[in-house]
Design a protein around this motif. Structure first.
Motif, PDB file in Angstrom:
ATOM      1  N   ILE A 163       0.909  -1.403  -0.015  1.00  0.00           N
ATOM      2  CA  ILE A 163       0.058   0.021  -0.067  1.00  0.00           C
ATOM      3  C   ILE A 163       0.915   1.101   0.020  1.00  0.00           C
ATOM      4  O   ILE A 163       1.634   1.375   0.748  1.00  0.00           O
ATOM      5  N   SER A 164       0.399   2.313  -0.935  1.00  0.00           N
ATOM      6  CA  SER A 164       1.139   3.407  -0.744  1.00  0.00           C
ATOM      7  C   SER A 164       0.044   4.432  -0.387  1.00  0.00           C
ATOM      8  O   SER A 164      -1.067   4.699  -0.789  1.00  0.00           O
ATOM      9  N   GLY A 165       0.445   5.209   0.808  1.00  0.00           N
ATOM     10  CA  GLY A 165      -0.410   5.952   1.482  1.00  0.00           C
ATOM     11  C   GLY A 165      -0.523   6.034   3.205  1.00  0.00           C
ATOM     12  O   GLY A 165       0.090   4.969   3.630  1.00  0.00           O
ATOM     13  N   PRO A 166      -1.012   6.792   3.673  1.00  0.00           N
ATOM     14  CA  PRO A 166      -1.018   7.272   5.297  1.00  0.00           C
ATOM     15  C   PRO A 166      -1.901   5.977   6.026  1.00  0.00           C
ATOM     16  O   PRO A 166      -2.592   6.481   6.796  1.00  0.00           O
ATOM     17  N   LEU A 167      -1.713   4.844   5.666  1.00  0.00           N
ATOM     18  CA  LEU A 167      -2.523   3.397   6.478  1.00  0.00           C
ATOM     19  C   LEU A 167      -2.398   3.649   7.781  1.00  0.00           C
ATOM     20  O   LEU A 167      -3.438   3.533   8.591  1.00  0.00           O
ATOM     21  N   GLY A 168      -1.502   4.038   8.437  1.00  0.00           N
ATOM     22  CA  GLY A 168      -1.209   4.228  10.033  1.00  0.00           C
ATOM     23  C   GLY A 168      -2.151   4.966  10.541  1.00  0.00           C
ATOM     24  O   GLY A 168      -2.562   5.304  11.605  1.00  0.00           O
ATOM     25  N   GLN A 169      -2.771   6.143   9.670  1.00  0.00           N
ATOM     26  CA  GLN A 169      -3.418   7.167  10.036  1.00  0.00           C
ATOM     27  C   GLN A 169      -4.912   6.776   9.946  1.00  0.00           C
ATOM     28  O   GLN A 169      -5.936   7.438  10.233  1.00  0.00           O
ATOM     29  N   ILE A 170      -5.062   5.579   9.288  1.00  0.00           N
ATOM     30  CA  ILE A 170      -6.742   5.056   8.982  1.00  0.00           C
ATOM     31  C   ILE A 170      -6.804   3.743   9.509  1.00  0.00           C
ATOM     32  O   ILE A 170      -6.956   2.592   8.789  1.00  0.00           O
ATOM     33  N   ALA A 171      -7.088   3.554  10.843  1.00  0.00           N
ATOM     34  CA  ALA A 171      -7.405   2.345  11.627  1.00  0.00           C
ATOM     35  C   ALA A 171      -8.540   1.718  10.852  1.00  0.00           C
ATOM     36  O   ALA A 171      -8.614   0.270  10.884  1.00  0.00           O
ATOM     37  N   ASN A 172      -9.545   2.368  10.412  1.00  0.00           N
ATOM     38  CA  ASN A 172     -10.579   1.612   9.844  1.00  0.00           C
ATOM     39  C   ASN A 172     -10.553   0.884   8.711  1.00  0.00           C
ATOM     40  O   ASN A 172     -10.832  -0.145   8.508  1.00  0.00           O
ATOM     41  N   LEU A 173      -9.371   1.453   7.801  1.00  0.00           N
ATOM     42  CA  LEU A 173      -9.093   0.864   6.496  1.00  0.00           C
ATOM     43  C   LEU A 173      -8.117  -0.474   6.941  1.00  0.00           C
ATOM     44  O   LEU A 173      -8.329  -1.538   6.194  1.00  0.00           O
ATOM     45  N   ARG A 174      -7.370  -0.234   7.889  1.00  0.00           N
ATOM     46  CA  ARG A 174      -6.640  -1.616   8.271  1.00  0.00           C
ATOM     47  C   ARG A 174      -7.624  -2.630   8.582  1.00  0.00           C
ATOM     48  O   ARG A 174      -7.313  -3.730   8.487  1.00  0.00           O
ATOM     49  N   GLN A 175      -8.608  -2.151   9.411  1.00  0.00           N
ATOM     50  CA  GLN A 175      -9.557  -3.166   9.927  1.00  0.00           C
ATOM     51  C   GLN A 175     -10.191  -3.754   8.816  1.00  0.00           C
ATOM     52  O   GLN A 175     -10.533  -5.088   8.622  1.00  0.00           O
ATOM     53  N   ILE A 176     -10.552  -2.959   7.706  1.00  0.00           N
ATOM     54  CA  ILE A 176     -11.386  -3.589   6.575  1.00  0.00           C
ATOM     55  C   ILE A 176     -10.403  -4.482   5.950  1.00  0.00           C
ATOM     56  O   ILE A 176     -10.726  -5.791   5.592  1.00  0.00           O
ATOM     57  N   ILE A 177      -9.093  -4.367   5.706  1.00  0.00           N
ATOM     58  CA  ILE A 177      -8.226  -5.269   4.958  1.00  0.00           C
ATOM     59  C   ILE A 177      -7.882  -6.446   5.733  1.00  0.00           C
ATOM     60  O   ILE A 177      -7.907  -7.601   5.328  1.00  0.00           O
ATOM     61  N   GLU A 178      -7.808  -6.338   7.147  1.00  0.00           N
ATOM     62  CA  GLU A 178      -7.641  -7.444   7.789  1.00  0.00           C
ATOM     63  C   GLU A 178      -8.937  -8.382   8.149  1.00  0.00           C
ATOM     64  O   GLU A 178      -8.860  -9.590   8.021  1.00  0.00           O
ATOM     65  N   SER A 179     -10.113  -7.782   7.937  1.00  0.00           N
ATOM     66  CA  SER A 179     -11.421  -8.445   7.763  1.00  0.00           C
ATOM     67  C   SER A 179     -11.529  -9.216   6.347  1.00  0.00           C
ATOM     68  O   SER A 179     -11.850 -10.343   6.405  1.00  0.00           O
ATOM     69  N   ILE A 180     -11.019  -8.789   5.310  1.00  0.00           N
ATOM     70  CA  ILE A 180     -11.272  -9.238   4.032  1.00  0.00           C
ATOM     71  C   ILE A 180     -10.283 -10.598   3.953  1.00  0.00           C
ATOM     72  O   ILE A 180     -10.732 -11.789   3.567  1.00  0.00           O
ATOM     73  N   ALA A 181      -9.143 -10.440   4.562  1.00  0.00           N
ATOM     74  CA  ALA A 181      -8.401 -11.747   4.588  1.00  0.00           C
ATOM     75  C   ALA A 181      -9.120 -12.775   5.625  1.00  0.00           C
ATOM     76  O   ALA A 181      -9.389 -13.913   5.193  1.00  0.00           O
ATOM     77  N   GLU A 182      -9.509 -12.504   6.818  1.00  0.00           N
ATOM     78  CA  GLU A 182     -10.057 -13.470   7.832  1.00  0.00           C
ATOM     79  C   GLU A 182     -11.617 -13.854   7.340  1.00  0.00           C
ATOM     80  O   GLU A 182     -11.673 -14.986   7.312  1.00  0.00           O
ATOM     81  N   LEU A 183     -12.154 -13.102   6.589  1.00  0.00           N
ATOM     82  CA  LEU A 183     -13.372 -13.563   6.060  1.00  0.00           C
ATOM     83  C   LEU A 183     -13.434 -14.451   4.903  1.00  0.00           C
ATOM     84  O   LEU A 183     -14.444 -15.386   4.736  1.00  0.00           O
ATOM     85  N   GLN A 184     -12.180 -14.388   4.182  1.00  0.00           N
ATOM     86  CA  GLN A 184     -11.872 -15.425   3.141  1.00  0.00           C
ATOM     87  C   GLN A 184     -11.320 -16.766   3.729  1.00  0.00           C
ATOM     88  O   GLN A 184     -11.170 -17.590   2.994  1.00  0.00           O
ATOM     89  N   ASP A 185     -11.080 -16.691   5.172  1.00  0.00           N
ATOM     90  CA  ASP A 185     -10.687 -17.890   5.659  1.00  0.00           C
ATOM     91  C   ASP A 185      -9.207 -18.088   5.449  1.00  0.00           C
ATOM     92  O   ASP A 185      -8.844 -19.238   5.018  1.00  0.00           O
ATOM     93  N   SER A 186      -8.503 -16.716   4.992  1.00  0.00           N
ATOM     94  CA  SER A 186      -7.248 -16.977   4.248  1.00  0.00           C
ATOM     95  C   SER A 186      -6.155 -16.179   5.431  1.00  0.00           C
ATOM     96  O   SER A 186      -6.628 -15.725   6.446  1.00  0.00           O
ATOM     97  N   ASN A 187      -4.765 -16.330   5.301  1.00  0.00           N
ATOM     98  CA  ASN A 187      -4.005 -15.694   6.169  1.00  0.00           C
ATOM     99  C   ASN A 187      -3.233 -14.410   5.863  1.00  0.00           C
ATOM    100  O   ASN A 187      -2.930 -14.375   4.507  1.00  0.00           O
ATOM    101  N   LEU A 188      -3.476 -13.608   6.388  1.00  0.00           N
ATOM    102  CA  LEU A 188      -3.070 -12.162   6.072  1.00  0.00           C
ATOM    103  C   LEU A 188      -1.509 -12.106   6.615  1.00  0.00           C
ATOM    104  O   LEU A 188      -1.238 -12.070   7.951  1.00  0.00           O
ATOM    105  N   VAL A 189      -0.606 -12.144   5.652  1.00  0.00           N
ATOM    106  CA  VAL A 189       0.838 -12.210   6.065  1.00  0.00           C
ATOM    107  C   VAL A 189       1.080 -10.926   6.484  1.00  0.00           C
ATOM    108  O   VAL A 189       1.973 -10.802   7.673  1.00  0.00           O
ATOM    109  N   ASP A 190       1.018  -9.991   5.888  1.00  0.00           N
ATOM    110  CA  ASP A 190       1.542  -8.315   6.264  1.00  0.00           C
ATOM    111  C   ASP A 190       0.784  -7.451   5.188  1.00  0.00           C
ATOM    112  O   ASP A 190       0.448  -7.968   4.227  1.00  0.00           O
TER     113      ASP A 190
END
Ligand SMILES: Cc1cc2nc3c(=O)[nH]c(=O)nc-3n(C[C@H](O)[C@H](O)[C@H](O)COP(=O)(O)O)c2cc1C
Length: 464
Positions: free
Chosen positions: A316-343
């Protein structure tokens, strides 16, 4: 009072959300609620500046704005997001500045909070006066008690406008740093990563090598000993965003199936990969609306995780650290696919060497975890979210989402009613016994040790 309602439903006025607006209008005839079908006419708004200007003028001349939209994949529909992008691209934020505003969303309460957070962020960025949000279940309007709450919500908005009341701000402006990532040469001494036959696929909305994202992707590719395939979602022929027609609910076939390349992209390209690296630029407080379109259109799979047991990663390019909401969405996408978010690797470190080493390590971990089949346990993000889907597909949504129901039945998604024999036995035995005060005292004094007994027996016999 004149209120502009920006309708985010691709269904236009035949929208569940707009029924809430029409109801408010009936209850407050002294005010005018003008509905503008934004999502439905996004192509027109994009191509016809005059039409877009009419919307902006309406906003300018209003006393307040209601953002009314259905939840689409944890956010607003892609067409609505595109409208938000156009406001910024065409520098029309000022029409919104200092306007009183509120958000009204309908959904089944699956990640409604992330969509509300997103819109609150957008309103803060436009320096609007955010009065509040109302996240209704799609059918809440049918219940008198819920309607009472809706009326209070509307009253509160009108009152804030009439009395020029102060409003709180939830989000600070995003601070974007001017950093140019200059990837280093990996050098001969650094071993290129062997994919070990795993199919790695990068999906991106930008391959422009003059940007940080383009260079991060290129650096990632150069870490491997074989070529890593990349798909630019702008190169795919995608006719448009999800229309919300739900015809896919019956058999997972999208109405666009033979009309554009999306179904093939998802079902053939994505599903055949072991490792998926999603790359994108942050645009406002999410990724681009093109990325959103991809996620929305994946809804033809209903609520079935079609990318299970994969390794996921994000560049990702951009201020992800300032958008906790987007980080949560990304983590959720991986989890809901029953997959592993490496980083998730971003360019926020503002140090090229650090980013180089993170990208290399990221590439290695993707392969290591893919080889070992590692998957972090799901957290509340998927455990909770899946219960909402399970209940909806089992119950009130089954006749629409029949393909989901078949899949859920066949794959053991219906883990209720609970038939845990051990739990049943314990409940039957101990609930009556604990009615007795003397027994209860003893019971709670040994509970701690008794509770860990079964776990302890595993620890005591680690090789069993
Ligand atoms: C593509 C798509 C994605 C959806 N995503 C979500 C979601 O993430 N969370 C949720 O609670 N409901 C979701 N829904 C359900 C809609 O938000 C809900 O049916 C809404 O009330 C529809 O409103 P409308 O008739 O105004 O368009 C989704 C529906 C569609 C078609």
């Amino acid at each position: 009072m004149k209120i502009i309602v920006l309708n985010g439903s691709p269904k236009g006025i035949e929208s569940a959300t707009m029924q809430y607006i029409l109801y408010i209008q009936k209850k407050f005839p002294q005010h005018e609620l003008k509905i503008l079908n934004i999502a439905q006419q996004i192509k027109k708004l994009e191509n016809n500046e005059e039409k877009f200007k009419e919307i902006i003028d309406d906003v300018k001349n209003s006393d307040g704005v209601i953002w009314g939209f259905p939840l689409y994949v944890m956010l607003v529909p892609s067409q609505y997001k595109r409208f938000i992008e156009l406001i910024t691209e065409r520098k029309k934020e000022v029409a919104f500045t200092d306007k009183y505003t509120a958000v009204l969303a309908t959904s089944i309460h699956f990640y409604d909070h992330t969509a509300i957070n997103y819109m609150n962020g957008i309103c803060d960025d436009f320096e609007m006066k955010f009065v509040g949000s109302f996240s209704a279940d799609m059918f809440d309007l049918m219940f008198p008690k819920k309607r009472e709450q809706l009326i209070i919500f509307a009253e509160n908005l009108f009152n804030a406008i009439e009395n020029n009341l102060p409003t709180t701000r939830k989000n600070l402006p995003l601070v974007k740093q001017a950093f140019e990532y200059v990837p280093g040469n990996l050098g001969k001494e650094v071993a290129r990563i062997d994919t070990n036959g795993k199919k790695v696929l990068i999906i991106t909305d930008s391959v422009d090598r003059s940007t940080n994202l383009g260079k991060m992707i290129q650096q990632f590719q150069s870490c491997f000993s074989t070529e890593i395939e990349i798909i630019n979602i702008y190169d795919l022929e995608i006719k448009g965003g999800c229309l919300g027609c739900i015809q896919c609910g019956y058999d997972n076939i999208c109405v666009y199936k033979d009309k554009d390349e999306f179904t093939e992209f998802w079902s053939v390209k994505l599903e055949s990969a072991d490792i998926l690296v999603f790359a994108g630029n942050i645009v406002d407080r999410y990724l681009s609306s093109r990325w959103k379109m991809v996620f929305d259109r994946s809804f033809f799979n209903g609520h079935i995780p079609t990318l299970r047991e994969r390794q996921f990663g994000f560049l990702i390019s951009g201020p992800l650290g300032q958008i906790a909401n987007l980080r949560q969405i990304i983590e959720s996408i991986a989890e809901l696919q029953d997959s592993n978010l490496v980083d998730i690797i971003t360019d926020e470190y503002a140090d090229s060497k650090t980013i180089d080493s993170l990208i290399y390590n990221f590439g290695k971990n993707l392969i290591i975890f893919s080889n070992s089949g590692y998957k972090k346990p799901q957290t509340f993000l998927a455990v909770g979210g899946n219960k909402i889907f399970r209940d909806a597909v089992y119950g009130r949504m089954r006749f629409v989402f029949q393909a989901d129901h078949r899949h859920y039945e066949e794959h053991g998604f219906y883990d209720f009613p609970h038939n845990d024999k051990y739990a049943k036995k314990m409940n039957e035995k101990f609930i009556p016994l604990t009615q007795n005060e003397k027994f209860r005292k003893v019971f709670y004094s040994v509970l701690k040790t008794e509770m860990i007994k079964p776990l302890k027996s595993v620890v005591d016999n680690p090789d069993k």
